[in-house]
Design an enzyme around this catalytic site. Sequence first.
Site, PDB file in Angstrom:
ATOM      1  N   CYS A  95       0.885  -1.165   0.000  1.00  0.00           N
ATOM      2  CA  CYS A  95       0.000   0.000   0.000  1.00  0.00           C
ATOM      3  C   CYS A  95       0.920   1.211   0.000  1.00  0.00           C
ATOM      4  CB  CYS A  95      -0.913   0.010   1.225  1.00  0.00           C
ATOM      5  SG  CYS A  95      -1.836   1.552   1.396  1.00  0.00           S
ATOM      6  N   CYS A 126      -0.676   4.340   2.259  1.00  0.00           N
ATOM      7  CA  CYS A 126      -0.775   4.249   3.729  1.00  0.00           C
ATOM      8  C   CYS A 126      -0.296   2.866   4.159  1.00  0.00           C
ATOM      9  CB  CYS A 126      -2.168   4.623   4.240  1.00  0.00           C
ATOM     10  SG  CYS A 126      -3.580   3.936   3.349  1.00  0.00           S
ATOM     11  N   SER A 127      -1.176   1.993   4.636  1.00  0.00           N
ATOM     12  CA  SER A 127      -0.694   0.691   5.102  1.00  0.00           C
ATOM     13  C   SER A 127      -1.789  -0.365   5.011  1.00  0.00           C
ATOM     14  CB  SER A 127      -0.208   0.804   6.550  1.00  0.00           C
ATOM     15  OG  SER A 127      -1.245   1.358   7.352  1.00  0.00           O
ATOM     16  N   CYS A 128      -2.634  -0.284   3.973  1.00  0.00           N
ATOM     17  CA  CYS A 128      -3.768  -1.203   3.826  1.00  0.00           C
ATOM     18  C   CYS A 128      -3.281  -2.651   3.783  1.00  0.00           C
ATOM     19  CB  CYS A 128      -4.534  -0.874   2.557  1.00  0.00           C
ATOM     20  SG  CYS A 128      -5.210   0.808   2.581  1.00  0.00           S
TER      21      CYS A 128
END
Lengths: 225, 204
Positions: free
Chosen positions: B108, B111-113
Amino acid sequence: MTRVHDMGGRFGDGPVVPDAEGAPVFATEWHGRALAVTLAAGALGQWNIDVSRHTRELLSPKDYMRFSYYEKWISGLADLLVQTGVLTREDFEAAGAGETHPLADKKLKAEAVAGALAKGGPADRPSDVPVSFETGQAVRTLQISGNRLVEGGHTRLPIYAAGAKGHILKLHGTHVLPDSSAHGLGEAPEPLYAVVFPASELWADPEHPGDEVVLDLWQSYLEAV
Amino acid sequence: MPHDHSDHPHALLPPDPALRVKALETILTRKGLIDPATLDEIIDIYQNKIGPQNGARVVAKAWSDPAFKARLLADATAVVADLGYFGRQGEHMVVVENTPEQHNMVVCTLCSCYPWPLLGIPPGWYKSDAYRARAVREPRKVLADFGVTLSDESSVRVWDSTAEVRYLILPMRPAGTEGLSEEELAELVTRDSMIGTGLPKVPS
């Protein structure tokens, strides 16, 4: 139209340092606390995931780069609580002294946590926007990545993939549009696609002629080629 | 509206991150908006109950049961929900299969999906600037940081999780695993093999 979080393809970050498969989920105690406070505050229902992501992106580039991951979360949460009017700056200065909050009846209880996490928050919605593209069709992303509704607003088309030509791999259904939802402009659901791009469309010097990158992109980010 | 200002409210909290979390927890608790017991429960769930063992069970079942695998690749959300894996950050699941010709990796960049119900909370490296920046542009060099080398014949498809769809990689079943039970196979499935930065263990 750049923000600091949009870092795909950037040079200069150095090696990725893997950690062991069995490493603790939270490296220190406050990491878990930061995640839990954020989730519990989110359960008050005063913002959605797009608002919350955008608030982290609004950290100044200097803060975004120097903060660790959960520092971004906790700082974003503090900003969000004030921005949505849940807390005031005075509450911060008085460390929460005073009357119980009007939203206290929405507090997430310990026994409700498992159910709330299992329920999640699906992002698919019915939509009146007709599906414009079919699987296999060639498309191009907008030449300039950026929110078309709010200047400098939230968007999910990374800069590295702006103006790139690819094709539709799959229609995911119709999903909430973050560019609208992050700014209180409604959910504006529209078709969402997995779009596949040859690496050569994105990078000057791809590693392998067969490499590809897939992004999930909303219909309004795309035009027919 | 985006507010680009230098007086963010977070600056009112103590600068040390552990103290900053504690201050926020205290304020919200005193206002009656959160309950420390609720925080303990959230931490316990992600520390002890939801983690890569869930995804490993799905992969082992797919390796063992061709009909299950076909359903999983066609409609992962419903299939993993039937096994009890649904919820926050896994509402829309897609499973993609590695083959000798194509290796898959998930990132991602924005962000940090990450698919929480199947893999738990993402490891630190997944959320690092280096991984977010480099995985899409130079996946083989990133794989080298994990000690993984692909054959020259294999292309790489990197999935950048830019929406609410979450991706899980179905790695190739290792050779020499004929006759192993699903439980034994699940032991070979690593977290990184389901993100695409690792390969399954081979039976010893």
